[in-house]
Design an enzyme around this catalytic site. Structure first.
Site, PDB file in Angstrom:
ATOM      1  N   GLU A  47     -39.352  -8.264  -1.343  1.00 20.77           N
ATOM      2  CA  GLU A  47     -39.069  -9.360  -2.268  1.00 20.77           C
ATOM      3  C   GLU A  47     -40.365 -10.105  -2.526  1.00 20.77           C
ATOM      4  OE1 GLU A  47     -36.109 -13.205  -2.921  1.00 20.77           O
ATOM      5  OE2 GLU A  47     -36.127 -12.190  -0.981  1.00 20.77           O
ATOM      6  N   CYS A 241     -33.061 -13.420  -3.024  1.00 22.23           N
ATOM      7  CA  CYS A 241     -32.700 -14.562  -3.857  1.00 22.23           C
ATOM      8  C   CYS A 241     -33.415 -14.539  -5.199  1.00 22.23           C
ATOM      9  CB  CYS A 241     -33.017 -15.860  -3.120  1.00 22.23           C
ATOM     10  SG  CYS A 241     -32.021 -16.129  -1.641  1.00 22.23           S
ATOM     11  N   ASN A 362     -26.816 -10.444  -4.875  1.00 22.92           N
ATOM     12  CA  ASN A 362     -27.450 -10.704  -3.579  1.00 22.92           C
ATOM     13  C   ASN A 362     -26.884 -11.989  -3.008  1.00 22.92           C
ATOM     14  OD1 ASN A 362     -29.788 -10.597  -1.511  1.00 22.92           O
ATOM     15  ND2 ASN A 362     -29.978 -12.628  -2.417  1.00 22.92           N
ATOM     16  N   GLU A 363     -26.308 -11.901  -1.812  1.00 22.34           N
ATOM     17  CA  GLU A 363     -25.753 -13.072  -1.117  1.00 22.34           C
ATOM     18  C   GLU A 363     -24.788 -13.841  -2.012  1.00 22.34           C
ATOM     19  OE1 GLU A 363     -28.860 -15.377   0.707  1.00 22.34           O
ATOM     20  OE2 GLU A 363     -29.195 -13.889   2.271  1.00 22.34           O
TER      21      GLU A 363
END
Length: 832
Positions: A47, A241, A362-363
Site C-alpha cells: 500500500e 485504506c 477493504n475493511e
C-alpha cells in the site's frame, strides 16, 4: 543471506514460565498427510503508505514532477535575473488530467533563471551510474530557449550536466543521460533556464537507469530485491485504506493509473500526500509477474473509508463501478484483440497476466457493503466464473460486524473472506489455534493485514516472535487459510504515517525488521503439505483456570448497581457489597457515587469501571442487580480481573445497545469469546445478571435465562510448532517458536516409514525480545544457519529462549527423487 553469530539474552519479563530444562516431546507423524499448503500461503501486501511508492519503491527521484500537488510549487525553488518571472499555470496543458505546468517568462532582452528540485531529502547519485532525465517543454511563439541540466549539491558543485535546446512552440519530450563523476547522497536537480519570451516546463523527471530489471519508469532495485528474497506467493495491491479514499472523489480508480505516464492524474491520497500514479496497475501486475506471485488487486466497492465516515455510491449508480471490475479482469486476462487486452498489449505486455483473485472493498462492512458486493459478485461470476472474489470483514477479527460478514459470506457463496488484525503480541500468542475450529467447508480465509503491536509500536523481536507463533497456526490450517500478508510493507524514515512496518528505508539504505526475517524464514521454507504433529509436555501444562477479582462498568451510559455478590460453587458467600456504607471498591474511570444502597455511575464517558474485592477468585458465581439510567449502551460486568489491561468482560447491551457478548482483554486489546446475541437493555429497569465460572468455562444468565455458554480456548503454549514435507527436497520441515525466557529441551520424534539420512540443518532467529534492527545495525536480528548431523528417528534439540527455529531434516525420499531424476536424464541422453 549474511550470517551472524547468535547470542541469547534471558530477561526477567512478565510472561509465563514453563518447565525449565525439562524435556518436551515433539512427535511428527510422517505416515499421514495433512492439508496441502498452497503456494500462495505467504505473500506481501503493498500500500502507498509511508511514501512506499512515490519517494520509495517507485524510482522517480523528482518530487512533484508535474506541478500537481495542492501547493503546485511543493518540492520546487525558483530564482532568476531581474525581470525573470515564474508561475504555475493551466491554460495550455500537456494533458488535461494534469493541467498545471511551470511557465518562465524572460524579459525582452533575455534572461536566466534556476529551477531546483531537492527530491525527497535530497537526490542520491552514485558515480559510475547513469540517470535518465526527461521533461516536456515548449517555447511560446518564435522565441528560443535553452535548459542546462545539472546534478549539483547545495554549494553549487556540479556532478553531471547536459544541455537541451528548446526550439518549438509545441509540447515535446526531451531526454538526457547524466553520469555523475562523483557520488553525492543529497544532490539537487537544477535546471538553468535561459531564453527570450516564455518557456513552459512539465513532467520533469529523473530516474536511475539501474532500476529493477532495468525498466524505464521502473522500481528501485534494492527495495524490490528485499521483496524477491521473500519468494512471495501473492502480491495484494494497491491497498488498504487508500483504495477507499477519504471520500469517493479520491478513491483509488485503476483506470487512472494506466497508459502514458504523463496522462496519469496526480491525486491526493488518504494518507495525506500525493500519488503520481507513475506506479500504477500495469506496473503492479509486472511486479507480481517478476516475483512469481499471484496478483491480488483490491477494488473500491463504491464506498469511501467507513472508519472515516463513509460515502456510498447509490445502488442505482453502481454500474460504472461494477464495469470497472469487469474491465480490469479483461485488462489482465483478455486477449490482445479484446478492448482492454489491447490497452495492456499497447503498454508492452501482449500476453495475459493470469489474474485469479479479486478483492472487492477493504475493511468495509454492513448491509450497504453486502448489497454492493452482491452486484459485483453477480456480474463477475456470470462473465468470469473462475475468478475468486474476496469479501472484507471489517476492521476487527471478532465482534458483531465480523460475525455478520462471515454469516453473509457463508450464505452467499463467497470464495474468500479477508480478515485483518493489529493486536498486542499476547493476542497472537493466545490465538495461534484460531483457525483450528474454522469450518472446512466454508469460505477460505485471507489474512490480508496483520502485525503485532508492542507497547510503543516498535519493530522488536518480541513482536516478530508473536507473529511467528500465530503463523504456525496459519500454516497448520492451510486448508482454511490460503493467503496471509504482514502490513504495512514499507516505511520511509521521516515520511511515515504508520508503525510498525516490515521494511525501513531512506534514500540509500534499507533494512528488514525482525518481522521481515520471520516472514523470510516461513516463506522460503514452505512445504507442500502439513504433517500432523503433537507436543507432549513433561508435566501437566494445561491452560490455567480463570481467576481474578470482579468489577462493574459502563460505556457511554449512566448506570446504577443495587448489589454485587460472589459465591463459591456450593453457594457460600465469598464477597457481598450492598453499597450502604464504606467504600469497598477501586475506581478506574467514570463518576461513581455510593448512596442509598446504590452505586451510580453518572457520566456518559467511555470505559468507566470500578473493581471490587481483593481476592483472585477462581471457580465462582458472580451476581449483580443493575439498572440503566440513560445513554447509548448497557452494562459491563468484569470478572477474572488481573489488572486494568487483562480481564474478562460480559458486555450486556454493547455495540450501540444491540448485542450481548463475552470478551477478554489481553494487554488492553479485547477479543470476543462468544457469539453475539441480539439484546437491548431498557432504561429504568433492574436486570438480574449472573456469571458462572468453572475452570475456563463461562455461563452468563440474564433474568434467569442462559445467554452465553463459552469455554476460553485461548491461551499460551510452551512451544508453537508446525511440520510439513517438501516434495522437491524430500525434507521434513519443522517450524518451532519459543517466545519465552527459558530454553526448551525437546526430543523430536518422527513416526512412520520415511527414512532419515541423519543430516539436516537448523535456521535460528533469536535474541533479546527488545532487540530491533536499524540503519546502524541492520543485521542485529537475522537468522543463523548451522548444520545438523547424527539425526535419528528420535533426537534431542534445544530451542533457545526467544527464538524461531526452522529444522530441515533430510530424508531418503529426497535422494530417491534425485536418483529417479538422474535415471530419467540418463535414459533421455541414451535415447538421443
Amino acid at each position: 543471506m549474511k550470517k551472524h553469530l547468535f547470542l541469547a539474552v534471558v530477561l526477567f519479563v512478565f510472561i509465563p514460565s514453563f518447565a525449565l530444562a525439562s524435556e518436551y516431546r515433539l512427535v511428527i507423524d510422517t505416515s499421514k498427510k495433512g492439508p496441502e499448503i498452497p503456494r500462495t500461503l505467504y505473500g506481501i501486501f503493498f500500500e502507498d503508505i509511508n511514501h512506499a511508492a512515490d519517494g520509495g519503491i517507485y524510482a522517480e527521484l523528482v518530487r512533484n514532477r508535474s506541478f500537481e500537488h495542492r501547493n503546485p510549487s511543493e518540492g520546487w525553488m525558483f530564482s532568476g535575473d531581474e525581470g525573470v518571472r515564474f508561475g504555475i499555470e493551466d491554460d495550455t496543458p500537456l494533458a488535461p488530467q494534469n493541467p498545471h505546468y511551470l511557465r518562465v517568462v524572460f524579459p525582452p532582452s533575455g534572461g536566466r533563471g534556476q529551477v531546483v528540485n531537492e527530491g525527497y531529502d535530497g537526490i542520491p547519485i552514485e558515480a559510475g551510474k547513469t540517470y535518465r532525465f526527461s521533461l516536456f517543454a515548449r517555447m511560446e511563439g518564435k522565441s528560443l530557449g535553452i535548459v542546462r541540466v545539472g546534478l549539483e549539491d547545495v554549494a553549487g558543485k556540479t556532478y553531471a550536466e547536459g544541455e537541451i535546446p528548446v526550439l518549438v512552440p509545441e509540447w515535446r519530450e526531451y531526454t538526457l543521460r547524466l553520469s555523475p563523476r562523483e557520488s553525492c547522497p543529497s544532490a539537487r536537480l537544477v535546471l538553468h533556464v535561459e531564453g527570450q519570451g516564455a518557456m513552459t516546463l512539465d513532467m520533469v523527471s529523473l530516474f536511475p537507469e539501474d532500476t529493477w530489471k532495468g525498466r524505464v519508469n521502473g522500481w528501485r532495485r534494492d527495495l524490490v530485491e528485499m521483496l524477491a528474497a521473500l519468494q512471495p506467493g501473492f502480491l495484494r495491491f494497491p491497498g488498504g485504506c487508500i483504495v477507499e479514499g477519504h471520500r469517493l472523489e479520491n478513491a483509488y480508480r485503476w483506470k487512472k493509473t494506466i497508459g502514458p505516464v504523463a496522462e496519469r492524474p496526480t491525486q491526493w491520497n488518504l494518507w495525506g500526500y500525493h500519488q503520481s500514479f507513475g506506479l500504477g496497475f500495469f506496473e503492479y501486475f509486472l511486479l507480481a509477474e517478476d516475483l512469481g506471485a499471484e496478483p491480488v488487486p483490491i477494488l473500491n466497492a463504491g464506498i469511501s473509508c467507513q472508519v472515516r465516515g463513509a460515502e456510498f455510491v447509490p445502488l442505482e449508480e453502481m454500474d460504472e463501478w461494477v464495469q470497472d471490475a469487469l474491465d480490469l479482469i479483461e485488462y489482465a486476462n483478455g486477449p490482445a484483440t479484446s478492448p482492454w487486452g489491447k490497452v495492456r498489449a499497447e503498454s508492452g505486455h501482449p500476453e495475459p497476466f493470469g489474474l485469479k483473485y479479486l478483492g472487492i472493498g477493504n475493511e468495509n462492512w454492513g448491509e450497504e457493503y453486502f448489497a454492493r458486493f452482491a452486484l459485483f459478485q453477480k456480474a463477475i461470476k456470470e462473465r468470469f466464473p473462475d475468478i475468486q472474489l474476496i469479501l472484507a470483514s471489517g476492521t476487527s477479527p471478532a465482534g458483531p460486524i465480523f460475525e455478520k460478514a462471515w454469516e453473509w459470506a457463508k450464505t452467499h457463496g463467497v470464495d474468500i473472506v479477508d480478515e485483518h488484525m493489529y493486536m498486542p503480541p499476547q493476542w497472537f500468542l493466545a490465538n495461534a489455534s484460531r483457525y483450528d475450529t474454522y469450518d472446512r467447508k466454508g469460505p477460505k480465509v485471507m489474512v490480508g493485514e496483520y502485525a503485532a503491536h508492542t507497547l510503543g509500536r516498535r519493530n522488536t523481536l518480541e513482536a516478530a516472535l508473536a507473529e511467528a507463533a500465530f503463523m504456525t497456526g496459519i500454516e497448520r490450517n492451510a486448508d482454511v487459510v490460503v493467503m496471509a500478508s504482514y502490513a504495512p510493507l514499507f516505511n520511509r524514515v521521516g515520511w511515515s504515517q504508520w508503525v510498525p512496518d516490515l521494511i525501513w528505508f531512506d534514500n540509500l539504505r534499507v533494512f528488514g525488521t525482525p518481522s521481515y526475517y520471520v516472514q523470510y524464514l516461513f516463506s522460503t521454507n514452505l512445504g507442500d503439505f502439513v504433517l500432523p504433529s503433537t507436543l507432549e509436555c513433561p508435566k501437566e501444562e494445561d491452560f490455567p483456570p480463570i481467576r481474578g477479582s470482579v468489577g462493574l462498568g459502563s460505556w457511554g451510559t449512566q448506570v446504577a448497581f443495587d448489589f454485587v455478590r460472589v459465591l463459591d460453587p456450593g453457594g457460600n458467600v465469598l464477597f457481598e457489597e450492598g453499597f450502604e456504607g464504606g467504600r469497598r471498591w477501586r475506581w478506574y474511570r467514570g463518576v461513581w457515587e455510593a448512596r442509598g444502597g446504590l452505586l451510580r455511575q453518572r457520566s456518559f464517558g467511555e470505559d468507566c469501571r470500578v473493581y471490587l474485592g481483593e481476592k483472585p477468585w477462581g471457580d465462582c458465581i458472580v451476581e449483580v442487580l443493575a439498572k440503566k439510567i440513560g445513554g447509548s449502551e448497557g452494562f459491563l460486568i468484569f470478572f477474572g480481573v488481573q489488572d486494568d489491561f487483562n480481564y474478562y468482560l460480559w458486555n450486556v447491551g454493547g455495540f450501540g445497545n444491540t448485542v450481548s457478548v463475552v470478551e477478554k482483554a489481553i494487554a488492553g486489546q479485547k477479543i470476543t469469546l462468544s457469539k453475539s446475541v441480539p439484546l437491548t437493555i431498557e432504561n429504568d429497569r433492574f436486570y438480574r445478571l449472573r456469571i458462572e465460572v468453572s475452570g475456563r468455562r463461562i455461563r452468563c444468565f440474564l433474568d434467569g435465562t442462559l445467554i452465553h455458554e463459552v469455554e476460553d480456548t485461548t491461551g499460551l503454549r510452551p512451544l508453537y510448532h508446525v511440520a510439513s514435507f517438501d516434495r522437491d527436497s524430500g525434507d521434513i520441515i519443522i517450524k518451532v517458536v519459543n517466545p519465552f525466557p527459558e530454553e526448551k529441551h525437546t526430543v523430536v520424534t518422527t513416526s512412520g516409514e520415511v527414512e532419515l539420512t541423519g543430516k539436516g540443518k537448523a535456521l535460528v532467529l533469536a535474541g533479546d525480545p527488545r532487540d530491533e534492527n536499524s540503519f546502524l545495525n541492520p543485521f542485529n536480528v537475522v537468522p543463523r544457519e548451522m548444520p545438523l548431523s547424527g539425526l535419528s528417528r528420535s533426537f534431542s534439540h534445544v530451542f533457545p529462549p526467544f527464538s524461531v527455529t526452522i529444522l530441515r531434516i533430510e530424508t531418503l525420499e529426497g535422494r530417491k527423487d534425485d536418483e529417479r531424476s538422474r535415471e530419467s536424464l540418463g535414459s533421455e541422453n541414451r535415447n538421443h
